[in-house]
Scaffold this motif. Structure first.
Motif, PDB file in Angstrom:
ATOM      1  N   GLY A  35       9.797  -3.991   4.301  1.00 56.75           N
ATOM      2  CA  GLY A  35      10.255  -5.150   3.543  1.00 56.75           C
ATOM      3  C   GLY A  35       9.150  -6.003   2.973  1.00 56.75           C
ATOM      4  N   ASN A  36       7.925  -5.767   3.399  1.00 60.45           N
ATOM      5  CA  ASN A  36       6.797  -6.534   2.872  1.00 60.45           C
ATOM      6  C   ASN A  36       6.290  -5.850   1.605  1.00 60.45           C
ATOM      7  N   THR A  37       6.591  -6.421   0.471  1.00 59.78           N
ATOM      8  CA  THR A  37       6.255  -5.799  -0.817  1.00 59.78           C
ATOM      9  C   THR A  37       4.841  -6.138  -1.285  1.00 59.78           C
ATOM     10  N   GLU A  38       4.062  -6.816  -0.456  1.00 57.45           N
ATOM     11  CA  GLU A  38       2.719  -7.224  -0.883  1.00 57.45           C
ATOM     12  C   GLU A  38       1.683  -6.112  -0.723  1.00 57.45           C
ATOM     13  N   PHE A  39       2.062  -4.979  -0.127  1.00 55.01           N
ATOM     14  CA  PHE A  39       1.114  -3.884   0.026  1.00 55.01           C
ATOM     15  C   PHE A  39       1.869  -2.569  -0.085  1.00 55.01           C
TER      16      PHE A  39
END
Length: 218
Positions: A35-39
């Motif tokens: 869910g972390n779209t930053e990486f």
């Protein structure tokens, strides 16, 4: 850090065994990473979940998790681990209280799932480690391929788990948590050293599973 959802929310999902708690904890951590779209999630190998069938035709849910821990405090506090488990670097802080899946209560008679100190077990990282520890403590034969921990010098601990799994149930449309099988018939409590360790259920009495080299190293 992945904040732990409420006890009521977990109860509503029928997380009623240590085995289910382990699977749920791993799924939650993987969801927090995805869910972390930053990486780029494809580069992250900290939480891996897969279905594996060995040469004895026994299917397991393979869970490999690499958790960071405070290396300095671990040693200065005499090797105490649970309070020194740290947070996954690439995971979301919060997950929804209402996970989008349905589970049924376990059909087999179960001992009550052991509780935990909420002042210490307050993240999914510690939740997963806590119940993995209970499972290993509950296995009479510690030389097994069901659960093991490996400490790495850079300050990480690798959790390797292989939880028995009803592959047909999953293939026919059920989810991981409903399809996972029990490993033991009672749980060893972490704060009760006088309690007898549990007996391994018949599904895991194959010598080829249990008589393997212990993976815990320093």
């Amino acid at each position: 850090m992945v904040n732990l959802i409420t006890k009521a929310a977990k109860q509503a999902l029928n997380i009623d065994s240590v085995e289910r708690a382990i699977v749920f904890g791993a799924l939650a951590l993987r969801a927090a990473i995805v869910g972390n779209t930053e990486f780029d999630v494809n580069e992250d190998r900290d939480v891996l979940i897969d279905i594996v069938t060995n040469r004895d035709n026994i299917t397991s849910l393979s869970i490999d998790v690499l958790l960071p821990f405070d290396n300095y405090n671990f040693y200065t506090q005499g090797g105490s681990i649970i309070e020194n488990i740290q947070t996954l670097p690439n995971a979301l802080l919060n997950l929804p209280d209402e996970f989008d899946f349905t589970t049924k209560p376990s059909t087999e008679p179960l001992p009550e799932i052991p509780d935990y100190d909420r002042t210490i077990v307050n993240t999914f990282e510690r939740y997963l480690f806590h119940y993995s520890s209970i499972l290993w403590a509950s296995l009479e034969n510690k030389r097994n391929k069901i659960v093991s921990f490996r400490f790495n010098p850079e300050g990480t601990i690798k959790l390797d788990l292989a939880i028995p799994f009803d592959i047909n149930k999953w293939l026919l449309g059920d989810n991981y948590i409903n399809s996972v099988l029990r490993v033991v018939d009672s749980y060893q409590l972490l704060d009760d050293t006088t309690e007898e360790t549990s007996n391994i259920l018949s599904i895991l009495t194959n010598d080829q599973i249990l008589n393997n080299d212990l993976l815990l190293v320093n």
